[in-house]
Design a protein around this motif. Sequence first.
Motif, mmCIF file in Angstrom:
data_model
loop_
_atom_site.group_PDB
_atom_site.id
_atom_site.type_symbol
_atom_site.label_atom_id
_atom_site.label_comp_id
_atom_site.label_asym_id
_atom_site.label_seq_id
_atom_site.Cartn_x
_atom_site.Cartn_y
_atom_site.Cartn_z
ATOM 1 N N VAL A 60 1.033 -1.299 -0.040
ATOM 2 C CA VAL A 60 0.156 -0.125 -0.005
ATOM 3 C C VAL A 60 0.831 1.409 0.202
ATOM 4 O O VAL A 60 0.311 1.686 -0.583
ATOM 5 C CB VAL A 60 -1.253 -0.039 1.190
ATOM 6 N N LYS A 61 2.141 0.870 0.863
ATOM 7 C CA LYS A 61 2.804 2.417 0.666
ATOM 8 C C LYS A 61 3.190 2.803 -0.363
ATOM 9 O O LYS A 61 3.840 3.990 -0.622
ATOM 10 C CB LYS A 61 3.960 2.619 2.223
ATOM 11 N N LYS A 62 3.546 1.707 -1.434
ATOM 12 C CA LYS A 62 3.819 2.072 -2.907
ATOM 13 C C LYS A 62 3.194 2.122 -3.489
ATOM 14 O O LYS A 62 3.073 3.593 -4.143
ATOM 15 C CB LYS A 62 5.014 0.636 -2.920
ATOM 16 N N ARG A 63 1.898 2.110 -3.328
ATOM 17 C CA ARG A 63 0.700 1.781 -4.616
ATOM 18 C C ARG A 63 0.431 3.020 -4.045
ATOM 19 O O ARG A 63 0.232 4.813 -5.107
ATOM 20 C CB ARG A 63 -0.172 1.194 -4.307
ATOM 21 N N PHE A 64 0.543 4.130 -2.965
ATOM 22 C CA PHE A 64 0.003 5.540 -2.295
ATOM 23 C C PHE A 64 1.247 6.277 -2.987
ATOM 24 O O PHE A 64 1.315 7.261 -2.994
ATOM 25 C CB PHE A 64 -0.050 5.344 -1.050
ATOM 26 N N ALA A 65 2.242 6.225 -2.772
ATOM 27 C CA ALA A 65 3.258 6.515 -3.177
ATOM 28 C C ALA A 65 3.384 7.195 -4.738
ATOM 29 O O ALA A 65 3.081 7.835 -5.309
ATOM 30 C CB ALA A 65 4.551 5.794 -2.818
ATOM 31 N N ASP A 66 2.732 6.066 -5.346
ATOM 32 C CA ASP A 66 3.160 6.073 -7.126
ATOM 33 C C ASP A 66 1.166 7.350 -6.863
ATOM 34 O O ASP A 66 1.107 7.706 -8.549
ATOM 35 C CB ASP A 66 2.684 5.053 -7.126
ATOM 36 N N LEU A 67 0.788 7.179 -6.673
ATOM 37 C CA LEU A 67 -0.549 7.752 -6.959
ATOM 38 C C LEU A 67 -0.585 9.453 -6.099
ATOM 39 O O LEU A 67 -1.315 9.759 -6.556
ATOM 40 C CB LEU A 67 -1.636 7.351 -5.770
ATOM 41 N N SER A 68 0.789 9.742 -5.153
ATOM 42 C CA SER A 68 0.955 11.408 -4.245
ATOM 43 C C SER A 68 -0.439 11.489 -3.213
ATOM 44 O O SER A 68 -0.836 12.141 -3.341
ATOM 45 C CB SER A 68 0.976 11.927 -5.589
ATOM 46 N N THR A 69 -0.662 9.776 -3.114
ATOM 47 C CA THR A 69 -1.357 9.505 -1.711
ATOM 48 C C THR A 69 -0.497 9.280 -0.751
ATOM 49 O O THR A 69 0.532 8.517 -0.474
ATOM 50 C CB THR A 69 -2.612 8.474 -2.089
#
Length: 324
Positions: A281-290
């Motif tokens: 989730v951290k990686k996906r959020f980082a990709d999404l600027s979330t």
Amino acid sequence: MISFVLKRAFAAIAALSLTSAAFAQDFPKRPITMIVPFAAGGTSDVIARTVAEQMGVALGQSIVIENVAGAGGSTALTRASRAEPDGYTIAIGNAGTNAATYTIYPKLPFTPESFAPIGMVAKTFGIIALRKDFPAKDLKEFIAYAKANLGKINLGHAGVGSSNYLICKSFVTAAGIDATLVGYRGASPALTDAIGSQIDGVCDAAASVSQSINEKLVRGLVVGSTVRLATLPDLPTSAEAGLPEFEAQGWNGLFAPKGTPPAIIAKLNAAARTAVETDAVKKRFADLSTVAPDPDEHTPEVLQKLVTRDVEKYRKMLADDAKP
């Protein structure tokens, strides 16, 4: 006699608590449905799917996403509010669906008290993006163009009352421009029309528009944040672009129907907390600027305070948008 009645009442409460705890201990025994108030592909949908997958791992059951678009999210929340309060139906919401909607649609069949907050799962940042062939190259030029072409600018959003609509309202108010705000049944179809130059631009969250900006399908104009986003390092903040009044930091949170046992809420909260702390989730959020909430922000109490604050905030901002 009074003492006897009180003892019976306390005994009943204790029995109910034990039953609730026992029910929670076995929860969940089957898949959980997470209702998303918008079409697939938008910010709330992307965040929901990212968090749901890891929550399912933590709970040992899958979480099935159900997209229910319409009326700025109120169609979905009507369904969620009427679900059995057993933890098997939850919803993801934001400041639009769970706060602004009460001003825009004052005759809704639910109220803020119809939901039990589970916890915030994400913080988002609002972006204004334009069709790639729009004549203005920066925010200053855009505002000048809009003022010289009164009423001719149109910006898409995910429906009246959605968080993207709130980004639009905040932007046009801060910029002092007259623009037509075009509602869609979700952020994804609005973005599709901006990519196809059917509309001038979109008010969206970084989670769903960043990739299209990086692929040059649309052109980022400004982000309503105090710092630049790692995924869009060339996109200026509102202060850098000369419009510090434009602020667009939002939140996404999980809700259950009123009456869901506290022990179930606690179990869902723990699973969501575990999910946002996973590397996936951290990686996906980082990709999404979330950004995931801080640990002390992930409680039901904090989410309830956000709802209460934003209900009042948008009651003032959106008074003219109220439906009869």
